[in-house]
Design an enzyme around this catalytic site. Structure first.
Site, PDB file in Angstrom:
ATOM      1  N   SER A   1      37.200  58.962  13.974  1.00 53.04           N
ATOM      2  CA  SER A   1      37.259  60.332  14.834  1.00 53.04           C
ATOM      3  C   SER A   1      36.529  59.873  16.246  1.00 53.04           C
ATOM      4  O   SER A   1      36.826  59.027  17.063  1.00 53.04           O
ATOM      5  CB  SER A   1      36.809  61.239  14.266  1.00 53.04           C
ATOM      6  OG  SER A   1      36.999  62.518  14.692  1.00 53.04           O
TER       7      SER A   1
ATOM      8  N   ASP B   1      48.523  63.327  13.743  1.00 54.08           N
ATOM      9  CA  ASP B   1      47.167  63.483  13.736  1.00 54.08           C
ATOM     10  C   ASP B   1      46.741  64.687  14.498  1.00 54.08           C
ATOM     11  O   ASP B   1      47.284  64.709  15.885  1.00 54.08           O
ATOM     12  CB  ASP B   1      46.382  62.089  14.372  1.00 54.08           C
ATOM     13  CG  ASP B   1      44.953  62.405  13.898  1.00 54.08           C
ATOM     14  OD1 ASP B   1      44.354  63.523  14.089  1.00 54.08           O
ATOM     15  OD2 ASP B   1      44.277  61.413  13.842  1.00 54.08           O
TER      16      ASP B   1
ATOM     17  N   HIS C   1      44.066  63.136   9.627  1.00 54.91           N
ATOM     18  CA  HIS C   1      43.172  62.395  10.464  1.00 54.91           C
ATOM     19  C   HIS C   1      42.293  61.300   9.738  1.00 54.91           C
ATOM     20  O   HIS C   1      41.718  61.747   9.021  1.00 54.91           O
ATOM     21  CB  HIS C   1      42.623  63.506  11.152  1.00 54.91           C
ATOM     22  CG  HIS C   1      41.389  63.262  12.019  1.00 54.91           C
ATOM     23  ND1 HIS C   1      41.534  62.659  13.201  1.00 54.91           N
ATOM     24  CD2 HIS C   1      39.956  63.745  11.783  1.00 54.91           C
ATOM     25  CE1 HIS C   1      40.463  62.297  13.902  1.00 54.91           C
ATOM     26  NE2 HIS C   1      39.592  63.009  13.275  1.00 54.91           N
TER      27      HIS C   1
END
Length: 545
Positions: free
Chosen positions: A218, A438, A467
């Site tokens: 991330s 995502d 994600h």
């Protein structure tokens, strides 16, 4: 983004852990941002970790002393929480240190020293896995926390349906920024991604390593991009999962998320419709989505259970836009609410946000980084125009996301005029992973990053909505990660800009049917993926983005 991780009880950072000493020389410029003059950290004093899981994994924990301001390396010092699990191979087969960041920004990474144990084929064994709590986070000193009650109940509607609600939100956001000014003090001026990168350099030096290996999820993929830009000669191998578009940080990136999350919620509602035999809400996903919005309208008239208003209703379901993990629980919460039982929704909201002293640590750090990495628009009129425009297309999350980021309008620390211009000069091949749908880091960002890092290889989880879902047991993806970590081997890069290099199955959606097999098998992976507690730790960290 929206969902917050719960945090341990904390203290205000004002006056805690900051030790002033004489000044030093200024930094020189590299890559458009400042690179520090030389700083050599003292050795880390290792001890026992607080986490039972970390103790069981034979991890060690300690604190690394670093400068508050790397332009003044002899000045005020702070401490970074660091953990390690040593390599399990012979020393002659060891491949160095592997730093891990879970995302956020603001997520605690201390427990991620355990990640190596979940890489297939013992490919994590040759590395010393290094978790760390970035400055201001978790066990680091000081720990930034501003207002643990910020996400309490009875907030004004996210959607500005009245001038008064807008004024309340502005006052609320300004109040939070002011609370952080009081709590954070001079720390707030040194919370950019570039500061975190320099802390990573200090970690490298503390271990006496010539180069680092790195696994970033991330926001951690952006941290990796900036590190590779500033210190390309220090990069050995890097895995980036859930790839941030460095050209969109951070105002535009949040608008991109709004559209992606809205699409993913429709995919979730279609999944609920597909499993009507379990949930009995009908076989039309669009109608179930409308049911959800109808109930949202009901909360505006009378909050469910006296406290689930439109904001809480939205927040309680957002995780379904991030991951397929937990879809069964989210669907069950909707079914219960339809029947008048709001307990599961209340529990989902409470679990996502937390309350009380210190519970806003992730959120405080999120703001401290994103509000200063690059200047956000200072005109509320621009925010209104842009968010109303996106809201017309994506009403599920747009205004919730805008409110989440509103403290950046009033943030008390100076922001950079421009974001770091990431570049690949001197950077070795990178392995990137992204699913097609995502929500938190839209797939377009992975394509952009692939174009920037011209030796990189992108694995696409085709059609997936999860994600940062690597090491979840999908053999096609996880075994390639293992090969890369063991040997540096990557699949050939395919010609063409707007495409992936390898296509794999995504993290599979759950099957809620009572008779469904629960083995977690995903097509012959050598293991079933990381443990549930570690995955939940990642989710909590990533949900800030």
């Amino acid at each position: 983004m929206k969902k917050l991780a719960s945090a341990l009880l904390a203290f205000s950072v004002a006056g805690v852990g900051l030790v002033a000493v004489p000044t030093a020389t200024a930094a020189e410029s590299t890559g458009g941002h400042r690179t520090p003059p030389g700083y050599t950290p003292p050795p880390i004093e290792w001890g026992t970790c607080a986490s039972k899981a970390m103790v069981a994994a034979k991890a060690e924990c300690g604190l690394l002393t670093v400068p508050l301001d790397y332009a003044n390396p002899n000045g005020t010092k702070i401490k970074i929480g660091v953990s390690r699990i040593k390599h399990k191979t012979a020393d002659s087969a060891a491949q160095g240190i592997m730093l891990v960041n879970p995302g956020g920004p603001g997520g605690s990474g201390l427990n991620l020293a355990r990640l190596g144990g979940f890489v297939p084929n013992k490919a994590g064994d040759p590395y010393d896995w290094i978790g760390f709590d970035p400055r201001g986070v978790g066990t680091s000193q000081p720990k930034l926390t501003c207002d643990g009650d910020y996400f309490g109940y009875n907030r004004p509607d996210y959607v500005p349906n009245s001038r008064q609600s807008n004024i309340v939100w502005m006052n609320k956001a300004a109040g939070y920024a002011n609370a952080c000014a009081k709590a954070g003090g001079e720390l707030l001026d040194h919370m950019k991604t570039t500061d975190w990168v320099q802390d990573m350099e200090s970690i490298r030096k503390a271990f006496g390593a010539k180069q680092i290996n790195y696994y970033g999820f991330s926001y951690g993929t952006y941290l990796g991009q900036v590190y590779a830009t500033m210190y390309p000669e220090r990069v050995r191998r890097m895995v980036w999962d859930g790839v941030v578009n460095a050209k969109r940080v951070w105002y535009d990136a949040n608008l991109d998320q709004d559209v992606a999350f809205d699409r993913n919620m429709s995919i979730f509602f279609d999944w609920v419709a597909k499993h009507d035999a379990t949930y009995h809400l009908g076989t039309d996903g669009a109608k179930i989505r409308q049911l959800w919005f109808n109930m949202l309208e009901q909360t505006r008239k009378a909050p469910f259970a006296g406290k689930i208003g439109p904001d809480e209703w939205t927040d309680a379901f957002l995780s379904a836009g991030y991951y397929v993990y937990g879809w069964e629980d989210t669907a069950a919460a909707l079914v219960a609410a339809v029947k008048g039982d709001y307990g599961p929704v209340v529990a989902a909201y409470d679990d996502a946000n937390g309350a009380g002293p210190g519970s806003d640590n992730t959120y405080a750090v999120y703001n401290a980084v994103q509000c200063t990495d690059v200047q956000w628009p200072t005109s509320w009129h621009k925010w209104e125009v842009d968010n109303w425009r996106v809201h017309q297309q994506a009403p599920f999350e747009t205004w919730a996301n805008a409110r989440y980021n509103m403290p950046c309008l009033y943030w008390p620390a100076k922001a950079a005029k421009k974001a770091v211009k990431v570049k690949d000069k001197g950077v070795p091949p990178i392995l990137m992973i992204a699913e097609t749908n995502d929500g938190a880091t839209p797939y377009s960002g992975a394509l952009q990053t692939r174009a920037t890092f011209r030796k990189s290889v992108l694995i696409e989880g085709v059609g997936g909505t999860t994600h940062s879902g690597s090491l979840s047991g999908v053999a096609c993806t996880d075994n390639r990660i293992a090969d890369y970590l063991l040997t540096g081997k990557l699949d050939p890069r395919v010609k063409g800009k707007n495409r992936s290099d390898v296509q794999c199955d995504p993290v599979p959606a759950p099957d809620p049917a009572p008779t469904a097999a629960k083995s977690g098998s995903t097509g012959g992976s050598t293991r079933s993926g990381m443990s549930r507690d570690l995955r939940e730790s990642l989710e909590n960290a990533q949900a800030a983005l």
